[in-house]
Scaffold this motif. Structure first.
Motif, short mmCIF file in Angstrom:
data_model
loop_
_atom_site.label_atom_id
_atom_site.label_comp_id
_atom_site.label_asym_id
_atom_site.label_seq_id
_atom_site.Cartn_x
_atom_site.Cartn_y
_atom_site.Cartn_z
N VAL A 215 0.86 -1.18 0.00
CA VAL A 215 0.00 0.00 0.00
C VAL A 215 0.89 1.23 0.00
O VAL A 215 1.83 1.33 0.80
N GLY A 216 0.64 2.16 -0.92
CA GLY A 216 1.45 3.38 -1.02
C GLY A 216 0.59 4.62 -1.00
O GLY A 216 -0.52 4.61 -1.54
N ASP A 217 1.09 5.66 -0.38
CA ASP A 217 0.35 6.93 -0.28
C ASP A 217 1.28 8.06 -0.70
O ASP A 217 2.39 8.20 -0.15
N VAL A 218 0.86 8.85 -1.68
CA VAL A 218 1.68 9.96 -2.16
C VAL A 218 1.72 11.05 -1.09
O VAL A 218 0.67 11.56 -0.69
N ASP A 219 2.90 11.39 -0.63
CA ASP A 219 3.05 12.37 0.44
C ASP A 219 2.77 13.78 -0.06
O ASP A 219 3.22 14.18 -1.14
N GLY A 220 2.03 14.55 0.75
CA GLY A 220 1.84 15.97 0.50
C GLY A 220 0.99 16.33 -0.69
O GLY A 220 1.06 17.47 -1.18
N LEU A 221 0.14 15.41 -1.15
CA LEU A 221 -0.65 15.70 -2.35
C LEU A 221 -1.59 16.88 -2.12
O LEU A 221 -1.73 17.75 -2.98
N LYS A 222 -2.26 16.91 -0.97
CA LYS A 222 -3.17 18.01 -0.70
C LYS A 222 -2.44 19.35 -0.67
O LYS A 222 -2.93 20.36 -1.18
N LEU A 223 -1.27 19.34 -0.07
CA LEU A 223 -0.47 20.58 -0.02
C LEU A 223 -0.10 21.03 -1.43
O LEU A 223 -0.20 22.22 -1.76
N VAL A 224 0.30 20.09 -2.27
CA VAL A 224 0.66 20.43 -3.65
C VAL A 224 -0.56 20.98 -4.38
O VAL A 224 -0.48 21.99 -5.10
N ASN A 225 -1.73 20.33 -4.22
CA ASN A 225 -2.95 20.82 -4.85
C ASN A 225 -3.30 22.22 -4.38
O ASN A 225 -3.70 23.09 -5.17
N ASP A 226 -3.14 22.47 -3.06
CA ASP A 226 -3.51 23.77 -2.49
C ASP A 226 -2.55 24.88 -2.86
O ASP A 226 -2.93 26.05 -2.94
N THR A 227 -1.29 24.53 -3.08
CA THR A 227 -0.28 25.56 -3.33
C THR A 227 0.06 25.72 -4.82
O THR A 227 0.11 26.84 -5.33
N LEU A 228 0.25 24.60 -5.49
CA LEU A 228 0.67 24.66 -6.89
C LEU A 228 -0.47 24.38 -7.86
O LEU A 228 -0.30 24.54 -9.07
N GLY A 229 -1.61 23.93 -7.33
CA GLY A 229 -2.76 23.67 -8.20
C GLY A 229 -2.93 22.18 -8.48
O GLY A 229 -2.00 21.39 -8.35
N HIS A 230 -4.14 21.82 -8.89
CA HIS A 230 -4.46 20.41 -9.12
C HIS A 230 -3.72 19.82 -10.31
O HIS A 230 -3.50 18.60 -10.37
N GLU A 231 -3.34 20.65 -11.26
CA GLU A 231 -2.57 20.13 -12.40
C GLU A 231 -1.23 19.59 -11.94
O GLU A 231 -0.79 18.53 -12.38
N ALA A 232 -0.58 20.32 -11.02
CA ALA A 232 0.69 19.84 -10.46
C ALA A 232 0.46 18.58 -9.65
O ALA A 232 1.27 17.63 -9.69
N GLY A 233 -0.65 18.53 -8.89
CA GLY A 233 -0.98 17.33 -8.13
C GLY A 233 -1.22 16.14 -9.04
O GLY A 233 -0.79 15.01 -8.74
N ASP A 234 -1.90 16.36 -10.17
CA ASP A 234 -2.14 15.28 -11.13
C ASP A 234 -0.83 14.77 -11.71
O ASP A 234 -0.65 13.56 -11.91
N ASP A 235 0.10 15.69 -12.00
CA ASP A 235 1.41 15.27 -12.52
C ASP A 235 2.13 14.38 -11.50
O ASP A 235 2.79 13.40 -11.87
N LEU A 236 2.00 14.71 -10.23
CA LEU A 236 2.63 13.92 -9.17
C LEU A 236 2.02 12.51 -9.12
O LEU A 236 2.74 11.51 -8.98
N LEU A 237 0.69 12.42 -9.25
CA LEU A 237 0.03 11.12 -9.24
C LEU A 237 0.44 10.27 -10.44
O LEU A 237 0.63 9.05 -10.33
#
Length: 526
Positions: A215-237
């Motif tokens: 089981v894996g969980d991407v660290d800090g995704l909410k922070l990335v979405n809130d600061t850099l936007g959901h597009e950056a969060g999607d790139d991370l995923l």
């Protein structure tokens, strides 16, 4: 005789000539016969009219039927009891791979590309025996692409079979796409949670099969979405999905089971094997980050292994999930620090946040802070605020930040988000935590018309009121993508005009006094 039916008159003349006998009751008899002839004519006329109307309706119906057949993209075939095509109708837009000449007079089997395995002969026999409709689909290779056709066979009178052939390729493609979407995550292309549940339910029945679960969980995704936007969060995923998939064997299974959560099933796997996969994942994460350090990827991982029937799949998942959360607690602090460091570096790389600009801002805030008898620790925080007050702009697109020309309303709303973004970033950094609230409020106006909180007057922190003056002066006297720099005199006049609206009027007087002392204008007396 004048009103007598012509047929009766003709018969009387044939029998009696002009000498019609005068017999008692004869006139009454003739009248009854004459009335019968008249009624017959009326019925005949009505029948003829009905036949005429029926004929017209039949012609119209046939015309409509022909129009319907031409409108349909189907092929309609009539077969005799032996399966020979004796009639064919096809619409103008029919997309069939054979011409009528290749079909008429031939057995229906010729319509199938593989005659030796054609299902048509058997289907014709079954329809004639059962008297029921039969349908099936079959593939045809056209122009090196597979197309699908549907055949529907139904019996008609006289031992005949009616066949409808339709191209269903588009429908099959759509069904395949829907089937794919029902099993896969649209963003990453991995299997989704629903399919993961189906797979674990299937493995529950194979209780003795060795299974490894990660089981894996991407660290800090909410922070990335809130600061850099959901597009950056999607790139991370997407990066996380690629890393996980590339680290597993081809036979293994990986799914995105939540917003930032992934799960991988390793079949016939033991503890050393799954630990090797964990190391491979960590190695691939490091490789991805070395190639793209702008937004680091971090995944908290936990695993568990089932070697016998003592664990259910639910228990196995819970064990792996608990182990992941233990690692996440360790990751959180390091990830936050690394992300803030990355964002600070990213801000420094923005070409208008150069060192000269920062040094000018820091010099001006120090002048104001010293004039107000602030302590050294306060001055130190003011210097930090001068450097990082706009760190939230890392979450604003470059197209908006560096736009040449006036911003539209949507772009203005994007810009006005940066204090809140900066606040979230600063709260994650021990270094920036003391100035987080000032970052949030540094765009408030003295008259309450600023953003994002709408504070007014002395409700705005003093540090923010000082920075507002310094930032405005520095911005006006610097070149920006959308305009050239103002002169010192022009900037001073602009600040004077905004005293009491945008700026604290007392601080404006102090600022003008201090700046003329420290940086006298060319026309002033020394």
């Amino acid at each position: 005789m004048e009103n007598m039916h012509s047929l009766l008159r003709r018969q009387l003349r044939k029998q009696f000539g002009n000498n019609i006998p005068d017999i008692p009751g004869w006139d009454t008899f003739l009248k009854q016969v004459n009335d019968a002839y008249q009624e017959f004519d009326a019925d005949r006329n009505m029948l003829e009219r009905a036949l005429e109307i029926s004929s017209q309706e039949l012609l119209e119906t046939n015309s409509q039927l022909r129009a319907v057949l031409e409108a349909f993209p189907d092929v309609f075939l009539l077969l005799d009891s032996q399966g020979i095509i004796i009639e064919l109708k096809a619409g103008r837009s029919t997309d069939l791979y054979m011409s009528p000449e290749q079909l008429l007079g031939h057995h229906i089997e010729v319509i199938h590309p593989d005659i030796s395995n054609s299902p048509f002969a058997t289907a014709v026999e079954q329809v004639l025996q059962s008297g029921k409709l039969i349908s099936f689909e079959y593939p045809v290779l056209l122009n090196q692409q597979e197309h699908y056709f549907e055949a529907r066979l139904l019996p008609v009178s006289g031992d005949h079979v009616f066949v409808i052939i339709r191209n269903v390729t588009e429908r099959r493609i759509m069904e395949d796409q829907l089937r794919y979407l029902s099993m896969h995550d649209a963003l990453t292309g991995l299997y989704n949670r629903s399919y993961f549940k189906l797979e674990t339910a299937h493995l529950e029945k194979q209780s003795r099969r060795p299974i490894g679960l990660i089981v894996g969980d991407v660290d800090g995704l909410k922070l990335v979405n809130d600061t850099l936007g959901h597009e950056a969060g999607d790139d991370l995923l997407i990066k996380a999905a690629h890393v996980l998939k590339d680290s597993l064997r081809d036979c293994d299974f990986v799914a995105r089971i939540g917003g930032d959560e992934f799960a991988a099933i390793l079949y016939d796997c033991n503890t050393p094997g799954i630990e090797g996969v964990i190391k491979r994942i960590e190695k691939n994460i490091a490789l991805v980050n070395s190639r793209n350090p702008t937004l680091p990827l971090s995944i908290s991982l936990g695993y568990a292994v089932r070697n016998d029937a003592s664990k259910s799949m639910d228990e196995l998942f819970k064990e792996a999930d608990d182990n992941m959360y233990k690692e996440k607690l360790d990751h959180r602090k390091n990830f936050n620090a690394n992300l803030v460091s990355t964002l600070m570096s990213s801000m420094d790389e923005k070409h208008f946040f150069n060192q000269d600009h920062v040094e000018q801002m820091q010099e001006l805030v120090c002048i104001m802070a010293e004039a107000l008898d602030m302590s050294p620790s306060q001055i130190s925080c003011m210097n930090l605020l001068a450097q990082y007050h706009d760190i939230g702009q890392v979450g604003i697109s470059d197209a908006v930040l560096f736009k040449k020309g006036k911003l539209n309303s949507q772009e203005r709303l994007q810009i006005e988000r940066h204090p809140e973004i900066g606040y979230r970033i600063a709260r994650l950094s021990p270094e920036l935590m003391p100035i987080a609230d000032w970052i949030l409020r540094h765009h408030e106006w003295w008259n309450g018309q600023g953003y994002p909180c709408g504070l007014a007057g002395e409700d705005i922190p003093l540090e923010c009121r000082i920075l507002a003056l310094v930032d405005a002066y520095s911005a006006m006297t610097s070149d920006r993508p959308y305009r050239k720099a103002m002169s010192h005199e022009e900037a001073i006049e602009e600040i004077k005009s905004k005293a009491g609206t945008q700026f604290d009027p007392e601080l404006v007087r102090l600022f003008l006094s201090e700046i003329e002392t420290k940086f006298p204008s060319p026309g002033s007396k020394s």
